[in-house]
Design a protein around this motif. Structure first.
Motif, PDB file in Angstrom:
ATOM      1  N   GLN A 212       0.442  -2.248   7.912  1.00 35.01           N
ATOM      2  CA  GLN A 212      -0.635  -1.984   6.960  1.00 35.01           C
ATOM      3  C   GLN A 212      -1.996  -2.329   7.566  1.00 35.01           C
ATOM      4  O   GLN A 212      -2.970  -1.594   7.385  1.00 35.01           O
ATOM      5  CB  GLN A 212      -0.394  -2.778   5.680  1.00 35.01           C
TER       6      GLN A 212
ATOM      7  N   TYR B 111       5.833  -5.208   7.685  1.00 35.05           N
ATOM      8  CA  TYR B 111       4.983  -4.224   7.008  1.00 35.05           C
ATOM      9  C   TYR B 111       3.521  -4.652   6.983  1.00 35.05           C
ATOM     10  O   TYR B 111       2.622  -3.804   7.086  1.00 35.05           O
ATOM     11  CB  TYR B 111       5.487  -4.001   5.575  1.00 35.05           C
TER      12      TYR B 111
ATOM     13  N   TYR C 179      -6.890   4.596   7.697  1.00 36.63           N
ATOM     14  CA  TYR C 179      -5.833   5.313   7.003  1.00 36.63           C
ATOM     15  C   TYR C 179      -5.293   4.491   5.837  1.00 36.63           C
ATOM     16  O   TYR C 179      -5.261   3.257   5.898  1.00 36.63           O
ATOM     17  CB  TYR C 179      -4.638   5.572   7.922  1.00 36.63           C
ATOM     18  N   THR C 180      -4.805   5.173   4.817  1.00 36.83           N
ATOM     19  CA  THR C 180      -3.868   4.528   3.917  1.00 36.83           C
ATOM     20  C   THR C 180      -2.519   4.518   4.631  1.00 36.83           C
ATOM     21  O   THR C 180      -2.316   5.247   5.612  1.00 36.83           O
ATOM     22  CB  THR C 180      -3.733   5.289   2.590  1.00 36.83           C
ATOM     23  N   VAL C 181      -1.591   3.718   4.154  1.00 36.68           N
ATOM     24  CA  VAL C 181      -0.266   3.686   4.777  1.00 36.68           C
ATOM     25  C   VAL C 181       0.394   5.059   4.680  1.00 36.68           C
ATOM     26  O   VAL C 181       1.041   5.523   5.625  1.00 36.68           O
ATOM     27  CB  VAL C 181       0.612   2.594   4.137  1.00 36.68           C
ATOM     28  N   ALA C 182       0.219   5.723   3.539  1.00 34.15           N
ATOM     29  CA  ALA C 182       0.811   7.052   3.370  1.00 34.15           C
ATOM     30  C   ALA C 182       0.227   8.046   4.376  1.00 34.15           C
ATOM     31  O   ALA C 182       0.954   8.855   4.965  1.00 34.15           O
ATOM     32  CB  ALA C 182       0.591   7.542   1.943  1.00 34.15           C
ATOM     33  N   GLN C 183      -1.084   7.985   4.586  1.00 32.87           N
ATOM     34  CA  GLN C 183      -1.715   8.879   5.567  1.00 32.87           C
ATOM     35  C   GLN C 183      -1.238   8.564   6.978  1.00 32.87           C
ATOM     36  O   GLN C 183      -0.987   9.468   7.783  1.00 32.87           O
ATOM     37  CB  GLN C 183      -3.232   8.738   5.480  1.00 32.87           C
ATOM     38  N   PHE C 184      -1.116   7.277   7.266  1.00 27.77           N
ATOM     39  CA  PHE C 184      -0.647   6.851   8.581  1.00 27.77           C
ATOM     40  C   PHE C 184       0.752   7.377   8.849  1.00 27.77           C
ATOM     41  O   PHE C 184       1.054   7.872   9.937  1.00 27.77           O
ATOM     42  CB  PHE C 184      -0.680   5.324   8.643  1.00 27.77           C
TER      43      PHE C 184
ATOM     44  N   ALA D 213      -2.936   0.412  10.087  1.00 25.09           N
ATOM     45  CA  ALA D 213      -3.365   1.627   9.394  1.00 25.09           C
ATOM     46  C   ALA D 213      -4.754   1.455   8.798  1.00 25.09           C
ATOM     47  O   ALA D 213      -5.624   2.321   8.942  1.00 25.09           O
ATOM     48  CB  ALA D 213      -2.353   1.976   8.301  1.00 25.09           C
ATOM     49  N   SER D 214      -4.977   0.315   8.160  1.00 29.83           N
ATOM     50  CA  SER D 214      -6.262   0.059   7.511  1.00 29.83           C
ATOM     51  C   SER D 214      -7.401   0.002   8.519  1.00 29.83           C
ATOM     52  O   SER D 214      -8.488   0.541   8.288  1.00 29.83           O
ATOM     53  CB  SER D 214      -6.190  -1.247   6.715  1.00 29.83           C
TER      54      SER D 214
ATOM     55  N   GLN E 162       7.568  -0.463   3.574  1.00 28.83           N
ATOM     56  CA  GLN E 162       6.738  -0.773   2.410  1.00 28.83           C
ATOM     57  C   GLN E 162       7.575  -1.392   1.292  1.00 28.83           C
ATOM     58  O   GLN E 162       7.099  -2.262   0.559  1.00 28.83           O
ATOM     59  CB  GLN E 162       6.070   0.506   1.910  1.00 28.83           C
TER      60      GLN E 162
END
Length: 339
Positions: free
Chosen positions: A50, A46, A58-63, A53-54, A38
């Protein structure tokens, strides 16, 4: 995007579970790799990560959290049972409780022996095999004594204890070993005595889960593949359950932050140590072997020394290289799904 990852969700593992880097360290290595990507979107793929994940919601943090949990969970698999030579009783963990570096028998699939060449299966580098260890210590010897003559659970496949009694719990040979065989050859006779069992190497485990991810993408299966960072843990390439194995892993977990082992500059340098897989290939094992080469060349000191400065010296090589390995794997995996 090649395909929308509707199914990229964390689901409970219905398959079966070891210790190398501590479980929390495995989680941190993955989360730090995502954070690095990130922070360096132009050089790490990245954007693809992203997008993956999307697409999965997911958000990237959740992923990153789900991936890290997957890497963590591999040490809890209950997929490897040894059966007693006399009793035929099949268990997944040592009752002698030799130490935290040998929690479940699944840990024996988490090695890639760089002290020797090809194994009997046809792998370029084999895995754990007590009979072929170049270095060993108390836990290795205790296990070989306690488990002498014990055999790998093969379900209803025919192997039994001395008195033809067998209480198979899980077809380890037909499921776990077969999954990790990865194009090599095996026979049950290879697994009829613990002290001579030629376990499949860690890179085959990672390749299996990576292929599972590509065939049916889930964050969990990709997280399982990311447990491959064990290959940058020196004990797992010198291949021993002993020689300060557990103590070293605990030290890495304890000093991960205070010694700045995830230093961004060191990760950047470590990335250039690898030749990433080409976009058209799905075989990640050459990349993992590169990580093992780094640990083998730079990590032997922690097998003999518990000195803090010695451990810092090794850790500031292998930990950034473990994070860099994950960066390469995530970049490659994401590109496979989005390009």
């Amino acid at each position: 995007m090649k395909r929308m990852l509707i199914g990229l969700l964390a689901v409970a593992c219905v398959c079966p579970a070891a210790h190398a880097f501590k479980q929390e360290t495995h989680r941190r290595l993955v989360e730090d790799a995502v954070a690095y990507m990130q922070a360096h979107p132009q050089t790490t793929g990245y954007a693809d990560l992203q997008a993956v994940a999307s697409a999965a919601g997911y958000t990237v943090a959740q992923f990153a959290q789900v991936l890290g949990q997957g890497a963590y969970d591999v040490d809890d698999f209950q997929d490897t049972y040894f059966c007693g030579a006399i009793t035929g009783d099949c268990v997944y963990a040592p009752v002698f409780n030799a130490g935290s570096s040998l929690v479940n028998y699944t840990s024996y699939w988490h090695f890639q022996n760089h002290t020797r060449g090809p194994d009997v299966h046809g792998n370029d580098l084999g895995g754990y095999n007590y009979d072929k260890l170049t270095v060993s210590g108390d836990i290795d010897d205790l296990a070989s004594t306690w488990l002498v003559g014990d055999y790998l659970d093969d379900g209803p496949g025919g192997m039994t204890g001395w008195w033809s009694n067998d209480d198979s719990e899980y077809d380890t040979y037909g499921i776990t070993e077969a999954n990790y065989r990865q194009g090599t050859t095996s026979s049950k006779s290879m697994y009829d005595d613990f002290e001579e069992m030629p376990f499949q190497p860690l890179d085959n485990l990672a390749q299996y889960w990576y292929d599972q991810f590509l065939a049916n993408p889930t964050a969990q299966s990709l997280g399982y593949a990311l447990h491959a960072t064990d290959v940058v843990q020196p004990h797992h390439v010198w291949t021993t359950s002993a020689l300060h194995h557990s103590g070293w892993e605990g030290w890495v977990a304890d000093y991960y932050d205070s010694e700045d082992l995830n230093d961004e500059t060191l990760v950047t340098q470590a990335l250039s140590s690898y030749t990433a897989p080409a976009g058209g290939t799905t075989d990640i094992r050459p990349l993992l072997t590169q990580g093992g080469d780094i640990a083998y060349a730079n990590g032997a000191l922690v097998l003999s020394s518990t000195d803090h400065s010695d451990r810092v010296q090794v850790a500031r090589v292998v930990v950034p290289h473990a994070i860099a390995l994950v960066v390469h794997l995530l970049g490659h995996a994401s590109a496979q799904l989005t390009q």
